[in-house]
Design an enzyme around this catalytic site. Structure first.
Site, PDB file in Angstrom:
ATOM      1  N   GLU A   1      -0.924  -8.665   5.564  1.00  0.00           N
ATOM      2  CA  GLU A   1      -0.622  -8.751   7.001  1.00  0.00           C
ATOM      3  C   GLU A   1      -1.876  -8.612   7.862  1.00  0.00           C
ATOM      4  OE1 GLU A   1      -0.161  -6.173   5.105  1.00  0.00           O
ATOM      5  OE2 GLU A   1      -0.557  -4.334   6.214  1.00  0.00           O
TER       6      GLU A   1
ATOM      7  N   CYS B   1       0.826  -1.210   0.000  1.00  0.00           N
ATOM      8  CA  CYS B   1       0.000   0.000   0.000  1.00  0.00           C
ATOM      9  C   CYS B   1       0.865   1.268   0.000  1.00  0.00           C
ATOM     10  CB  CYS B   1      -0.970  -0.064   1.173  1.00  0.00           C
ATOM     11  SG  CYS B   1      -2.409   0.952   0.924  1.00  0.00           S
TER      12      CYS B   1
ATOM     13  N   HIS C   1      -3.284  -5.459   1.810  1.00  0.00           N
ATOM     14  CA  HIS C   1      -2.599  -5.704   3.091  1.00  0.00           C
ATOM     15  C   HIS C   1      -2.694  -7.177   3.517  1.00  0.00           C
ATOM     16  CE1 HIS C   1      -2.145  -1.420   4.319  1.00  0.00           C
ATOM     17  NE2 HIS C   1      -3.184  -1.264   3.540  1.00  0.00           N
TER      18      HIS C   1
HETATM   19  N1  GLN Z   1      -3.581   6.340   1.068  1.00  0.00           N
HETATM   20  C1  GLN Z   1      -2.302   6.123   1.669  1.00  0.00           C
HETATM   21  C2  GLN Z   1      -1.229   6.970   0.977  1.00  0.00           C
HETATM   22  O1  GLN Z   1      -1.464   7.525  -0.049  1.00  0.00           O
HETATM   23  C3  GLN Z   1      -1.929   4.653   1.640  1.00  0.00           C
HETATM   24  C4  GLN Z   1      -2.931   3.886   2.443  1.00  0.00           C
HETATM   25  C5  GLN Z   1      -2.391   2.623   3.075  1.00  0.00           C
HETATM   26  O2  GLN Z   1      -1.196   2.396   3.183  1.00  0.00           O
HETATM   27  N2  GLN Z   1      -3.314   1.840   3.628  1.00  0.00           N
HETATM   28  O3  GLN Z   1      -0.152   7.070   1.473  1.00  0.00           O
END
Ligand code: GLN
Length: 204
Positions: free
Chosen positions: A187, A93, A185
């Site tokens: 995890e 992410c 995710h």
């Molecule tokens: N929206 C976040 C960003 O742009 C990432 C979200 C996440 O890691 N769950 O940094």
């Protein structure tokens, strides 16, 4: 004891030391999976800790904040060099955003090591978070649960990038040599398939 149940992973007899960038995000959750598989997890906050790692995970969180902390702690350059020299890295992410060479909707790039273009918050806001179950044949024989939280996705890949998973036509998992990225995710689920896959990358 190293757990040998991982699918497709050949190097599990050796215990790996896996760093988890420890500024914010799901650090303990990644640690739990690494330890369950019989490997050592280290919370990484200082450049010196980058030595002697077999791989590093950049967890989810807020990429702008994590990018600033990488600079402030003096870790940005040493980490970039380690990755360029082959240190296996997995960005989940926000971690995916940190690794991208191009960001579609942000003027600030961070580590900029992987040939992908990423759209931040591509699925909308926090309330547009969702989960699904998908089979990713490069990673596991069984279908695995995927959790998306304000997730980015990849809009373009370079020719050396292998697309591992698309959902509704959007790239949500990809690999380029020693670099792995996922929009979601693993995890936050009980399924360790992606952690197994990454540990396999670290053993090579
Ligand atoms: N929206 C976040 C960003 O742009 C990432 C979200 C996440 O890691 N769950 O940094």
């Amino acid at each position: 004891m190293v757990n040998k149940e991982c699918f497709g992973t050949l190097f599990l007899d050796v215990e790996m030391k896996i760093g988890i960038l420890g500024f914010q995000g799901a650090i303990i959750e990644h640690q739990r999976h690494i330890e369950k598989l019989g490997h050592e997890a280290v919370n990484v906050r200082y450049p010196e800790q980058l030595e002697e790692l077999n791989g590093i995970i950049l967890p989810g969180g807020e990429s702008t904040t994590m990018g600033k902390l990488l600079v402030r702690t003096g870790m940005m350059e040493p980490l970039r060099q380690k990755i360029e020299n082959g240190l296996p890295v997995w960005g989940t992410c926000a971690g995916m955003i940190l690794l991208a060479k191009e960001l579609e909707n942000d003027s600030v790039k961070h580590l900029a090591v992987m040939d992908i273009c990423v759209r931040r918050n591509a699925y909308g806001t926090q309330i547009d978070s969702f989960d699904t179950v998908v089979k990713i044949s490069a990673v596991a024989q069984q279908a695995i649960p995927l959790v998306f939280i304000r997730a980015p996705y990849v809009t373009k890949v370079g020719e050396n990038v292998e697309v591992l998973c698309r959902i509704d036509g959007h790239i949500v998992a990809a690999r380029q040599a020693n670099m792995l990225v996922t929009s979601f995710h693993p995890e936050l689920t009980d399924d360790s398939a992606f952690h197994c896959y990454f540990i396999g990358m670290c053993g090579k």
